[in-house]
Write an enzyme that holds these catalytic residues in place. Structure first.
Site, PDB file in Angstrom:
ATOM      1  N   LYS A 289     -13.278  -8.921   0.205  1.00 10.56           N
ATOM      2  CA  LYS A 289     -12.413  -9.777  -0.604  1.00 10.56           C
ATOM      3  C   LYS A 289     -12.756 -11.238  -0.350  1.00 10.56           C
ATOM      4  CE  LYS A 289      -7.384 -10.313  -1.394  1.00 10.56           C
ATOM      5  NZ  LYS A 289      -6.058  -9.783  -0.968  1.00 10.56           N
TER       6      LYS A 289
ATOM      7  N   SER B  40      -0.939  -5.813  -1.216  1.00 11.79           N
ATOM      8  CA  SER B  40      -2.218  -6.148  -1.843  1.00 11.79           C
ATOM      9  C   SER B  40      -3.377  -5.218  -1.531  1.00 11.79           C
ATOM     10  CB  SER B  40      -2.611  -7.582  -1.477  1.00 11.79           C
ATOM     11  OG  SER B  40      -1.710  -8.494  -2.053  1.00 11.79           O
TER      12      SER B  40
ATOM     13  N   SER C  24      -3.249  -8.164  -4.404  1.00 14.26           N
ATOM     14  CA  SER C  24      -4.221  -9.184  -4.765  1.00 14.26           C
ATOM     15  C   SER C  24      -5.671  -8.752  -4.523  1.00 14.26           C
ATOM     16  CB  SER C  24      -3.935 -10.465  -3.973  1.00 14.26           C
ATOM     17  OG  SER C  24      -4.046 -10.231  -2.569  1.00 14.26           O
TER      18      SER C  24
END
Length: 444
Positions: A80, A179, A155
């Site tokens: 990420k 997330s 996210s």
């Protein structure tokens, strides 16, 4: 070699160890797939081809010499875009951090690299990690694997889709309110939310440090266990002989079933029945402290997030997606004494919760009460965005507020997950339960 791209990280690692898979050929297969994929630029923010090939060549040499560093030595994964990567931009999905290039890898990336994992690149995410939807018009919005017009969950949106679209063997994400688990559920993956404070946040762009956690999004519980060990530089949980027989699982009734829509609810009920058929005792529980804790989420999250990012945001607010900007600014009105009192209250509620659930092997609920919403409507309908974002986070946030670890498993119904919550610091125990549950769900 296309079948390699659909294999679990553990299967690839075993193949490398057996001499059946060459790490360089494997990495080249992923890089070729990424380059050719129509959603490449919506999933990957940056592809680190040179680094990946160099790491794969080193893994190849170790494999030939019989000196592999771990079971996952030579397995390519994604990261990420909030994990610092030396010499490569780390922007956390925000124009506020454009061209931010760290000098050193995040500690978790260093740990994984030291065990031989190959870094394919950095994946897109919700802006500054402050949304459970994965909608990001500032950078890119990855599509859901089951509905390309829908969001993929956030996210850690790119982390999930990099795996779901066969562009990484595993994705490393973060979880502050859901997330890791939401995008895992919506893309039919396994997602592990670790206990806050367990996995290092050094070199990770933070949102709410008291709630932020690091965890993998992957194809199997075995992968989750192996990746947790890689992130920490430790030893993986022993999943051999895991069973649900004699285990007692609680089904939470408070908050998490409110407004749960028909498809996710039916998928959850069916999954719970399969766990019972596999030998688990199922007990429904009410927990009033959960409802009380949920009322504290707004001030606790927004106050810390705005305290961390307020000055940066107000220097260039026009660079932000307005929905995310509004959410951050919600923390401006939270005073210091109110914030302290909210944390004191939450700590007391956590103690009540831990005492209530101590006798259970896991606490169950639907991972998300809704299916992935359409991206276009989220962009044009403000109220719909607010409603869907809060609902997306409703169930997962229970685990963050209560300080638990958690594993989301696919139910077999597209974009519907079942969430297993465990006590703080009990990841290894929970992973054994999850491994048995995974088998029951696949066989049922």
């Amino acid at each position: 070699m296309d079948h390699w791209l659909k294999a679990s990280a553990a299967e690839l690692g075993r193949g490398i160890g057996a001499g059946e898979i060459d790490p360089v050929a494997l990495t080249e297969a992923y890089l070729t797939a990424i380059a050719a994929h129509p959603f490449r630029d919506r999933i990957y923010a940056r592809v680190t081809s040179e680094r990946a090939l160099a790491e794969a060549e080193a893994a190849q040499a170790r494999a030939k010499a019989g000196q592999r560093l771990s079971v996952l030595d030579g397995v390519p994964i994604s990261w990420k875009d909030l994990f610092d990567s030396a010499g490569v931009a780390t922007e956390a999905g925000s124009a506020l951090l454009k061209d931010r290039v760290p000098a050193r890898d995040a500690l978790v990336l260093r740990n994984a690299t030291a065990l031989g994992l190959v870094c394919l690149g950095k994946t897109h995410m919700s802006e500054l990690a402050f949304s459970g939807l994965g909608l990001n018009p500032v950078t890119a919005t990855p599509p859901c694997v089951n509905d390309h017009d829908a969001v993929s969950g956030g996210s850690s949106s790119g982390a999930a889709t990099s795996v779901a679209f066969d562009l990484a063997a595993c994705g490393i994400g973060s979880d502050t309110g859901g997330s890791v688990r939401i995008p895992s559920a919506w893309n039919d993956l396994v997602g592990l939310k670790t206990t806050a404070g367990r996995v290092s946040l050094s070199g990770v762009v933070d949102l709410c440090a008291k709630f932020d956690t690091v965890g993998p999004l992957c194809r199997s519980v075995e992968d989750a266990a192996l990746m947790l060990a890689a992130l920490e530089g430790g030893k993986p949980a022993d999943l051999q002989g895991a069973t649900l027989k004699g285990k007692c699982l609680a089904v939470l009734q408070t908050v998490v079933l409110e407004d749960t829509r028909e498809v996710p609810l039916n998928a959850f009920d069916t999954a719970v029945a399969k766990l019972a058929e596999a030998g688990a005792e199922i007990v429904k529980i009410e927990a009033p402290e959960v409802a009380e804790a949920m009322s504290l989420a707004g001030p606790l999250y927004t106050a810390e997030a705005y305290g961390r990012w307020g000055e940066v945001i107000e220097a260039s607010p026009d660079l932000m997606f307005d929905r995310i900007l509004e959410r951050f600014r919600g923390g401006r009105s939270v005073g210091g004494p109110d914030y302290v009192r909210a944390w004191q209250k939450l700590e007391a509620l956590r103690a009540t919760w831990n005492e209530r659930v101590a006798g259970f092997d896991a606490v169950l609920c639907p991972t998300a009460p809704i299916l992935p919403p359409k991206a276009d409507r989220l962009m044009t309908d403000d109220q719909y965005y607010v409603t869907e974002n809060l609902l997306a986070l409703q169930n997962t946030r229970v685990g963050n507020l209560m300080g638990n670890c958690g594993v989301s498993l696919p139910t077999g119904v597209p974009s519907c997950g079942i969430l297993l919550n465990g006590l703080p610091g009990q990841e290894e125990r929970l992973l054994r339960i999850a491994a048995a549950a995974e088998l029951a769900l696949q066989e049922g």
